[in-house]
Design an enzyme around this catalytic site. Structure first.
Site, PDB file in Angstrom:
ATOM      1  N   GLY A  47       7.758  -5.059 -11.929  1.00  0.00           N
ATOM      2  CA  GLY A  47       7.901  -6.158 -10.979  1.00  0.00           C
ATOM      3  C   GLY A  47       9.346  -6.150 -10.511  1.00  0.00           C
ATOM      4  N   ALA A  48       9.533  -6.217  -9.185  1.00  0.00           N
ATOM      5  CA  ALA A  48      10.861  -5.991  -8.613  1.00  0.00           C
ATOM      6  C   ALA A  48      11.973  -6.873  -9.219  1.00  0.00           C
ATOM      7  CB  ALA A  48      10.788  -6.150  -7.097  1.00  0.00           C
ATOM      8  N   ASP A 237       8.579  -5.244  -2.837  1.00  0.00           N
ATOM      9  CA  ASP A 237       9.614  -4.488  -3.545  1.00  0.00           C
ATOM     10  C   ASP A 237      10.809  -4.204  -2.650  1.00  0.00           C
ATOM     11  OD1 ASP A 237       7.013  -3.939  -5.073  1.00  0.00           O
ATOM     12  OD2 ASP A 237       8.620  -3.331  -6.435  1.00  0.00           O
ATOM     13  N   LYS A 248       3.006  -3.023  -3.800  1.00  0.00           N
ATOM     14  CA  LYS A 248       2.062  -2.198  -4.576  1.00  0.00           C
ATOM     15  C   LYS A 248       1.018  -1.527  -3.688  1.00  0.00           C
ATOM     16  CE  LYS A 248       2.129  -1.345  -7.986  1.00  0.00           C
ATOM     17  NZ  LYS A 248       2.753  -0.035  -8.346  1.00  0.00           N
TER      18      LYS A 248
END
Ligand code: MRU
Length: 346
Positions: A47-48, A237, A248
């Site tokens: 997860g960014a 992201d 994603k």
């Protein structure tokens, strides 16, 4: 209370090993930079925003270990560690953003002693963690405005507490709407090939007592066709200066489906996810993952040996398909090439 995905404890990083969820809730104690790099690459932490925090903590790990007296060597170590960690996952700008924030802080205090710089770096990493918590809350407050009572929301990948320092971005919006007393139901895309939706989003939503239905990624079209989706909210992201957003793999397909069915498609991300140095989505580097994750995911072979595989971890949704970008500074609407800049706070 959201789960704490990653934190600094005494002399180490404590993080949930997300590859073990939902079966086991295991915490890792990380003291070595190589172990941290492996954890980022293999999505133990993912997860960014969370990988940005992991990067900042990685700089603290290495700087605390530095035993020399030469400042030149100290700064060379910082440079090397930054480059090393930044190469672990290329798409999320949050990793570079956090590493660069650490590097800039170090550069701005070159006149201080090594011990003073070490203390400042540690404080900066803790600030990055704390800031992310505040960002999640404020982003979610703004985002909850678009959620009405009785809404069905489609999500893709995991964007909750597991992906941030607090309770998430897109999922934070859902948690806040729920806390405001709105009745919400979520369709969680399973998110092939690593199943962040099935393993992590459903886990978090069920934990919070939110009604969730897991769907295969290829079921998204059917639930939209049946008028069962009011909006889709996903994370990002990296967002280019024109509003194109990388997220994603499979996100682009969701956005196209939303357009066809006239369903608003939103991105939710910290403002720092906007990379003004990247003009459009074409310039965003897209990580490619190992074929094994597709042909042999979770320990079972599902394609013949030597099958040729193309497995990008992310795709780019063109800005024309995005109804709004939910940030801690407000919901940004098109035209993005003009409006993204207007929402900067400093
Ligand atoms: O490969 P992952 O699991 O790190 O991908 C994560 C995503 O694509 C998320 O949607 C994104 O990082 C936003 S998390 C708040």
């Amino acid at each position: 209370m959201p789960v704490t995905t990653i934190e600094w404890v005494d002399d180490h990083i404590r993080m949930i090993d997300q590859t073990k969820l939902p079966g086991e809730l295991i915490h890792l104690k990380i003291k070595e930079i190589d172990i941290l790099a492996e954890a980022i690459k293999s999505l133990r932490v993912r997860g960014a925003p969370a990988i940005g925090i992991a990067g900042a903590f990685g700089i603290v790990l290495e700087s605390q270990k530095f035993a020399g007296e030469s400042k030149t060597s100290f700064f060379a170590m910082l440079e090397k560690t930054t480059t090393y960690l930044n190469a672990t996952r290329p798409t999320a700008i949050n990793l570079w953003w956090a590493l660069n924030r650490m590097k800039t802080l170090g550069d701005n205090h070159k006149d201080k002693s090594i011990n003073e710089i070490k203390a400042l770096l540690k404080q900066e990493a803790l600030n990055i963690w704390e800031d992310d918590r505040k960002i999640c809350r404020s982003l979610a407050e703004h985002g909850a405005e678009i959620i009405h009572d009785g809404y069905n929301i489609l999500t893709h990948c995991n964007t909750g507490a597991l992906a941030t320092a607090d309770y998430g971005t897109a999922l934070g919006v859902v948690f806040t709407a729920h806390a405001q007393g709105k009745k919400v139901h979520v369709y969680a895309d399973e998110t092939r090939p690593l199943l962040q939706g099935a393993r992590l989003n459903t886990w978090e939503l069920m934990h919070e007592g939110i009604d969730v239905t897991l769907i295969c990624d290829n079921t998204a079209g059917v639930v939209m066709q049946k008028n069962q989706v009011d909006c889709a909210i996903v994370g990002a992201d990296r967002i280019a200066a024109n509003g194109d957003a990388a997220n994603k793999i499979g996100t682009y397909s969701v956005a196209v489906l939303c357009k066809h069915h006239n369903i608003p498609f939103y991105i939710a991300a910290p403002y720092s996810t906007i990379d003004f140095n990247t003009k459009s989505g074409k310039e965003i580097p897209i990580e490619e993952r190992s074929p094994d994750e597709v042909t042999n995911g979770f320990g079972r072979r599902t394609a013949p040996e030597n099958t040729k595989v193309f497995s990008p971890a992310f795709d780019v949704t063109p800005h024309e398909l995005i109804e709004g970008i939910i940030t801690e500074n407000g919901i940004i609407r098109p035209p993005y090439d003009i409006n993204l800049k207007k929402y900067a706070t400093s």
